[in-house]
Write a protein that holds these residues in place. Structure first.
Motif, PDB file in Angstrom:
ATOM      1  N   HIS A  87       0.828  -1.205   0.000  1.00 51.52           N
ATOM      2  CA  HIS A  87       0.000   0.000   0.000  1.00 51.52           C
ATOM      3  C   HIS A  87       0.859   1.250   0.000  1.00 51.52           C
ATOM      4  CE1 HIS A  87      -2.791  -3.091   1.084  1.00 51.52           C
ATOM      5  NE2 HIS A  87      -2.133  -3.328   2.198  1.00 51.52           N
ATOM      6  N   ALA A  88       0.422   2.230  -0.755  1.00 50.95           N
ATOM      7  CA  ALA A  88       1.128   3.514  -0.758  1.00 50.95           C
ATOM      8  C   ALA A  88       1.001   4.152   0.617  1.00 50.95           C
ATOM      9  CB  ALA A  88       0.520   4.426  -1.820  1.00 50.95           C
ATOM     10  N   PRO A  89       2.031   4.890   1.026  1.00 57.50           N
ATOM     11  CA  PRO A  89       1.911   5.633   2.286  1.00 57.50           C
ATOM     12  C   PRO A  89       0.667   6.519   2.239  1.00 57.50           C
ATOM     13  CG  PRO A  89       4.157   5.786   1.411  1.00 57.50           C
ATOM     14  CD  PRO A  89       3.326   5.113   0.363  1.00 57.50           C
ATOM     15  N   GLY A  90      -0.074   6.544   3.337  1.00 57.67           N
ATOM     16  CA  GLY A  90      -1.254   7.401   3.392  1.00 57.67           C
ATOM     17  C   GLY A  90      -2.469   6.863   2.656  1.00 57.67           C
ATOM     18  N   THR A  91      -2.457   5.596   2.269  1.00 58.66           N
ATOM     19  CA  THR A  91      -3.612   5.023   1.577  1.00 58.66           C
ATOM     20  C   THR A  91      -4.882   5.157   2.423  1.00 58.66           C
ATOM     21  OG1 THR A  91      -2.321   3.415   0.320  1.00 58.66           O
ATOM     22  CG2 THR A  91      -4.620   2.849   0.713  1.00 58.66           C
ATOM     23  N   ASP A  92      -5.940   5.584   1.774  1.00 64.54           N
ATOM     24  CA  ASP A  92      -7.269   5.569   2.399  1.00 64.54           C
ATOM     25  C   ASP A  92      -7.899   4.221   2.047  1.00 64.54           C
ATOM     26  OD1 ASP A  92      -9.922   5.750   3.046  1.00 64.54           O
ATOM     27  OD2 ASP A  92     -10.184   7.781   2.258  1.00 64.54           O
ATOM     28  N   PHE A  93      -8.109   3.401   3.047  1.00 68.11           N
ATOM     29  CA  PHE A  93      -8.561   2.027   2.772  1.00 68.11           C
ATOM     30  C   PHE A  93     -10.071   1.911   2.580  1.00 68.11           C
ATOM     31  CE2 PHE A  93      -4.388   1.385   4.706  1.00 68.11           C
ATOM     32  CZ  PHE A  93      -3.827   0.471   3.836  1.00 68.11           C
ATOM     33  N   ARG A  94     -10.811   3.051   2.664  1.00 64.51           N
ATOM     34  CA  ARG A  94     -12.277   2.941   2.602  1.00 64.51           C
ATOM     35  C   ARG A  94     -12.780   2.263   1.337  1.00 64.51           C
ATOM     36  NH1 ARG A  94     -14.024   8.841   4.574  1.00 64.51           N
ATOM     37  NH2 ARG A  94     -12.030   9.147   3.532  1.00 64.51           N
ATOM     38  N   ILE A 101     -12.276  -6.005   0.138  1.00 69.88           N
ATOM     39  CA  ILE A 101     -10.912  -6.479  -0.081  1.00 69.88           C
ATOM     40  C   ILE A 101     -10.275  -6.727   1.294  1.00 69.88           C
ATOM     41  CG2 ILE A 101      -8.679  -6.000  -1.175  1.00 69.88           C
ATOM     42  CD1 ILE A 101     -11.147  -5.937  -3.104  1.00 69.88           C
ATOM     43  N   THR A 102      -9.610  -7.865   1.434  1.00 70.73           N
ATOM     44  CA  THR A 102      -8.862  -8.161   2.652  1.00 70.73           C
ATOM     45  C   THR A 102      -7.512  -7.451   2.568  1.00 70.73           C
ATOM     46  OG1 THR A 102      -9.949 -10.306   2.854  1.00 70.73           O
ATOM     47  CG2 THR A 102      -7.851 -10.033   4.022  1.00 70.73           C
ATOM     48  N   ILE A 103      -7.156  -6.781   3.660  1.00 71.05           N
ATOM     49  CA  ILE A 103      -5.950  -5.943   3.617  1.00 71.05           C
ATOM     50  C   ILE A 103      -4.786  -6.653   4.315  1.00 71.05           C
ATOM     51  CG2 ILE A 103      -5.007  -3.660   4.144  1.00 71.05           C
ATOM     52  CD1 ILE A 103      -7.490  -3.573   2.318  1.00 71.05           C
ATOM     53  N   GLY A 104      -3.698  -6.806   3.605  1.00 69.49           N
ATOM     54  CA  GLY A 104      -2.450  -7.266   4.202  1.00 69.49           C
ATOM     55  C   GLY A 104      -1.807  -6.090   4.911  1.00 69.49           C
ATOM     56  N   VAL A 105      -1.510  -6.261   6.193  1.00 71.07           N
ATOM     57  CA  VAL A 105      -1.039  -5.151   7.021  1.00 71.07           C
ATOM     58  C   VAL A 105       0.399  -5.420   7.465  1.00 71.07           C
ATOM     59  CG1 VAL A 105      -1.313  -4.154   9.333  1.00 71.07           C
ATOM     60  CG2 VAL A 105      -3.290  -4.349   7.806  1.00 71.07           C
ATOM     61  N   SER A 106       1.273  -4.445   7.208  1.00 71.70           N
ATOM     62  CA  SER A 106       2.698  -4.603   7.510  1.00 71.70           C
ATOM     63  C   SER A 106       3.217  -3.631   8.557  1.00 71.70           C
ATOM     64  CB  SER A 106       3.530  -4.419   6.231  1.00 71.70           C
ATOM     65  OG  SER A 106       3.421  -5.569   5.417  1.00 71.70           O
ATOM     66  N   SER A 107       2.336  -2.815   9.150  1.00 71.81           N
ATOM     67  CA  SER A 107       2.816  -1.845  10.158  1.00 71.81           C
ATOM     68  C   SER A 107       1.653  -1.404  11.042  1.00 71.81           C
ATOM     69  CB  SER A 107       3.415  -0.617   9.472  1.00 71.81           C
ATOM     70  OG  SER A 107       2.383   0.119   8.839  1.00 71.81           O
ATOM     71  N   GLU A 109       0.907   1.685  11.602  1.00 77.62           N
ATOM     72  CA  GLU A 109       0.216   2.781  10.906  1.00 77.62           C
ATOM     73  C   GLU A 109      -0.871   2.218   9.992  1.00 77.62           C
ATOM     74  OE1 GLU A 109       3.672   2.431  10.959  1.00 77.62           O
ATOM     75  OE2 GLU A 109       3.668   3.800  12.660  1.00 77.62           O
ATOM     76  N   GLN A 110      -0.505   1.183   9.235  1.00 80.55           N
ATOM     77  CA  GLN A 110      -1.494   0.589   8.331  1.00 80.55           C
ATOM     78  C   GLN A 110      -2.655  -0.020   9.115  1.00 80.55           C
ATOM     79  OE1 GLN A 110       0.536  -2.218   5.797  1.00 80.55           O
ATOM     80  NE2 GLN A 110       1.564  -0.600   4.620  1.00 80.55           N
ATOM     81  N   LEU A 111      -2.332  -0.671  10.231  1.00 84.94           N
ATOM     82  CA  LEU A 111      -3.390  -1.288  11.034  1.00 84.94           C
ATOM     83  C   LEU A 111      -4.392  -0.218  11.482  1.00 84.94           C
ATOM     84  CD1 LEU A 111      -4.283  -3.963  12.461  1.00 84.94           C
ATOM     85  CD2 LEU A 111      -3.133  -3.045  14.488  1.00 84.94           C
ATOM     86  N   ARG A 112      -3.862   0.899  11.965  1.00 86.40           N
ATOM     87  CA  ARG A 112      -4.747   1.974  12.448  1.00 86.40           C
ATOM     88  C   ARG A 112      -5.533   2.578  11.302  1.00 86.40           C
ATOM     89  NH1 ARG A 112      -0.161   4.197  16.580  1.00 86.40           N
ATOM     90  NH2 ARG A 112      -0.831   2.908  18.356  1.00 86.40           N
ATOM     91  N   ALA A 113      -4.889   2.744  10.140  1.00 86.73           N
ATOM     92  CA  ALA A 113      -5.593   3.321   8.987  1.00 86.73           C
ATOM     93  C   ALA A 113      -6.719   2.396   8.524  1.00 86.73           C
ATOM     94  CB  ALA A 113      -4.604   3.573   7.845  1.00 86.73           C
ATOM     95  N   VAL A 114      -6.478   1.090   8.586  1.00 86.74           N
ATOM     96  CA  VAL A 114      -7.511   0.137   8.161  1.00 86.74           C
ATOM     97  C   VAL A 114      -8.678   0.172   9.154  1.00 86.74           C
ATOM     98  CG1 VAL A 114      -8.039  -2.320   7.848  1.00 86.74           C
ATOM     99  CG2 VAL A 114      -5.910  -1.369   6.916  1.00 86.74           C
ATOM    100  N   ALA A 115      -8.365   0.172  10.450  1.00 83.54           N
ATOM    101  CA  ALA A 115      -9.438   0.192  11.454  1.00 83.54           C
ATOM    102  C   ALA A 115     -10.265   1.468  11.315  1.00 83.54           C
ATOM    103  CB  ALA A 115      -8.839   0.077  12.850  1.00 83.54           C
ATOM    104  N   ALA A 116      -9.583   2.577  11.054  1.00 85.76           N
ATOM    105  CA  ALA A 116     -10.286   3.861  10.938  1.00 85.76           C
ATOM    106  C   ALA A 116     -11.172   3.908   9.704  1.00 85.76           C
ATOM    107  CB  ALA A 116      -9.262   5.001  10.890  1.00 85.76           C
ATOM    108  N   ALA A 117     -10.837   3.098   8.714  1.00 83.53           N
ATOM    109  CA  ALA A 117     -11.564   3.160   7.434  1.00 83.53           C
ATOM    110  C   ALA A 117     -12.687   2.144   7.352  1.00 83.53           C
ATOM    111  CB  ALA A 117     -10.571   2.926   6.283  1.00 83.53           C
TER     112      ALA A 117
END
Ligand SMILES: *Cc1c(COP(=O)(O)O)cnc(C)c1O
Length: 374
Positions: A87-94, A101-107, A109-117
């Motif tokens: 995922h690009a930095p700052g991706t909006d996962f909404r 789509i199932t999101i592969g999470v590597s950090s 930051e990504q985990l929080r962005a996915v939960a927020a979206a």
């Protein structure tokens, strides 16, 4: 004699029956579900057709690199589970979550962005990716406990479902890959200790899936194998029971008789040493024919193998066919199925000092794909 219709300079035919066969064959060999990896337009074979053919062969999930690739599959009406992991930095996962789509999470930051979206009442489906030695993306061991604790909180709040955990191997040696597996098992144990029990643990791509049974876990991610190509040094498609699905061919666009001493193509890097016949093949490096294979790349015309003469240009190359009776319109096969006597993607990889993955993936958009059903 040409298999190509009049007016068609070149094509890549894709045998979707071979893709279905290869998927079934690998599934039977490994005994666990297949995640069909269709990133990069399925290595040049067409993501949508490959996904459909692999699902017909029993694949249970699809894997892609980025969300744009996932959207292409959803837009085509494919509703199988899809995992996307880069995922690009700052991706909006909404948008990704809205399309399930199932999101592969590597950090973290990504985990929080996915939960927020996460979308309305539906928790976001996540696979955590652990770094186990490849040094690419994936959660570093030092960050693991923080990410797992945060994941447990998001699971408890209903923001996330932890559907899987995964990693990726380096294919260096079996010893290296088994050491990476041991690191992954540690990460899995830590995941359980955090009260998280994902349905899927997956690590192996085609190579390890076929050669290192311990890495098969709950599923294997198969990319190159779908297309019937071998990732293993010294083992052919046929050795693995696989059928190459892509055949690249063109038709001879011009034929000329030339005397000894004739220079051929840019730089005259080839000169005829006798009177001979030259055939012009309308594929070049713009089409993904590697220029590095100049003077070496093999082709089949009729029942005879020939090699590229001189420099591969952007749009065309020349073959010295000697006294073979060739004509404008004759079919020239660059690579395909060795069972039909074709050169292979591996032959071109050897000629260009690369791997078969790169040969098929770089076949360009100017080469029309034609689907065939065997
Ligand atoms: C590309 C890729 C695969 C598929 O690898 P093959 O060797 O083509 O089977 C699997 N997993 C990840 C993470 C990948 O990037």
């Amino acid at each position: 004699m040409s298999a190509l219709p009049p007016g068609v300079l070149r094509e890549a035919s894709i045998d979707v029956g071979a893709i279905t066969h290869n998927t079934r064959h690998i599934a039977a060999a490994v005994g666990v579900p297949i995640i069909a990896v269709v990133k990069a337009d399925a290595y040049g074979h067409g993501a949508v057709r490959t996904a459909r053919a692999a699902l017909a062969g029993g694949a249970q999930m699809l894997g892609v690199t980025d969300l744009g690739e996932a959207f292409e599959l959803r837009d085509a009406g494919i509703d199988a589970p899809i995992l996307s992991w880069l995922h690009a930095p700052g991706t909006d996962f909404r948008a990704g979550l809205a399309q399930d789509i199932t999101i592969g999470v590597s950090s973290l930051e990504q985990l929080r962005a996915v939960a927020a979206a996460r979308v309305a009442e539906r928790p976001a489906s996540v696979h955590l990716k652990f770094e186990t030695g490849l040094s690419r993306n994936g959660i570093a061991p030092a960050d693991r406990s923080a990410v797992l604790a945060e994941t447990a909180r998001f699971v408890a709040s209903g923001d996330i479902v932890l559907d899987g955990v995964f990693s990726h191997l380096s294919n260096t040696t079996d010893i290296d890959d088994l050491a990476a597996l041991a690191r992954f098992e540690d990460a899995v144990a830590e995941t359980s200790a955090a009260g998280l029990h994902p349905r899927w643990r997956h690590m192996a791509a085609t190579g390890a899936a076929l050669t290192l049974p311990a890495t098969r876990l709950d599923a294997v991610r198969i990319g190159i194998g779908l297309h019937g190509l071998s990732p293993l040094e010294g083992r052919s498609s046929a050795d693995l029971g696989l059928r190459p699905s892509m055949t690249v061919r063109g038709q001879i666009a011009a034929v000329r008789q030339v005397p000894a001493g004739t220079g051929v193509s840019y730089g005259y890097r080839y000169r005829t040493d006798h009177a001979t016949t030259l055939a012009l093949v309308p594929l070049g490096y713009a089409d993904g024919v590697p220029r590095a294979a100049s003077g070496r790349g093999p082709v089949r015309i009729g029942d005879t193998m020939h090699a590229v003469a001189g420099t591969i240009a952007m749009d065309q190359f020349v073959v010295d066919v000697g006294d073979a009776p060739v004509a404008v319109g004759d079919e020239v096969v660059l690579f395909g199925d060795p069972d039909r006597g074709d050169p292979t993607a591996e032959d071109w990889a050897a000629a260009a000092d690369t791997i078969n993955y790169e040969i098929v993936t770089r076949i360009g958009s100017r080469v029309p794909r034609r689907e065939v059903h065997s």
